[in-house]
Scaffold this active site. Sequence first.
Site, mmCIF file in Angstrom:
data_model
loop_
_atom_site.group_PDB
_atom_site.id
_atom_site.type_symbol
_atom_site.label_atom_id
_atom_site.label_comp_id
_atom_site.label_asym_id
_atom_site.label_seq_id
_atom_site.Cartn_x
_atom_site.Cartn_y
_atom_site.Cartn_z
ATOM 1 N N CYS A 16 0.823 -1.216 0.000
ATOM 2 C CA CYS A 16 0.000 0.000 0.000
ATOM 3 C C CYS A 16 0.858 1.266 0.000
ATOM 4 O O CYS A 16 0.341 2.360 -0.125
ATOM 5 C CB CYS A 16 -0.951 0.009 1.193
ATOM 6 S SG CYS A 16 -2.230 -1.258 1.093
ATOM 7 N N HIS A 63 -14.661 8.925 -5.335
ATOM 8 C CA HIS A 63 -13.761 9.217 -6.462
ATOM 9 C C HIS A 63 -12.727 10.296 -6.117
ATOM 10 O O HIS A 63 -12.403 11.151 -6.933
ATOM 11 C CB HIS A 63 -14.551 9.613 -7.718
ATOM 12 C CG HIS A 63 -15.259 8.452 -8.330
ATOM 13 N ND1 HIS A 63 -16.529 8.079 -7.935
ATOM 14 C CD2 HIS A 63 -14.884 7.568 -9.277
ATOM 15 C CE1 HIS A 63 -16.902 7.034 -8.636
ATOM 16 N NE2 HIS A 63 -15.924 6.695 -9.456
ATOM 17 N N GLU A 107 -12.227 -2.428 3.578
ATOM 18 C CA GLU A 107 -11.210 -2.080 2.588
ATOM 19 C C GLU A 107 -11.169 -3.198 1.541
ATOM 20 O O GLU A 107 -11.070 -2.948 0.349
ATOM 21 C CB GLU A 107 -9.851 -1.928 3.253
ATOM 22 C CG GLU A 107 -8.739 -1.584 2.300
ATOM 23 C CD GLU A 107 -7.411 -1.397 3.008
ATOM 24 O OE1 GLU A 107 -6.394 -1.706 2.383
ATOM 25 O OE2 GLU A 107 -7.381 -0.941 4.164
#
Length: 119
Positions: A16, A63, A107
């Site tokens: 990540c 977004h 997640e």
Amino acid sequence: SKSLSNEENLKLFGKCNNPNGHGHNYKVIVTVRGEIDPVSGMVINLTDLKEYMQEAIMEPLDHKNLDKDVPYFAEVVSTTENLAVFIWENLKKLLPVGTLYKVKVYETDQNIVVYKGEE
């Protein structure tokens, strides 16, 4: 994390840790509690709850690059844990007092955070 070196970030965040960012399709579940209204049969009108979720979650986050587009994450590491806190705090401002019980953020199917506010 801006406060860590590249090596420390890599060790802590693994795949990540990408200097150009990376994306997730989070799933959020909001749980409310309280007395059931005898007329509506609901704790809170679901249409109202959807509007609160739109304002508290979708508008600021959908977004978006959390680190670049959401001021809260300029100083807070954009982990799923901190995302759950952000959502909780936004919803708490909108929902009737005492009705917000739990925010659950997925997640992935295996990485899930549950936040119930400060106890």
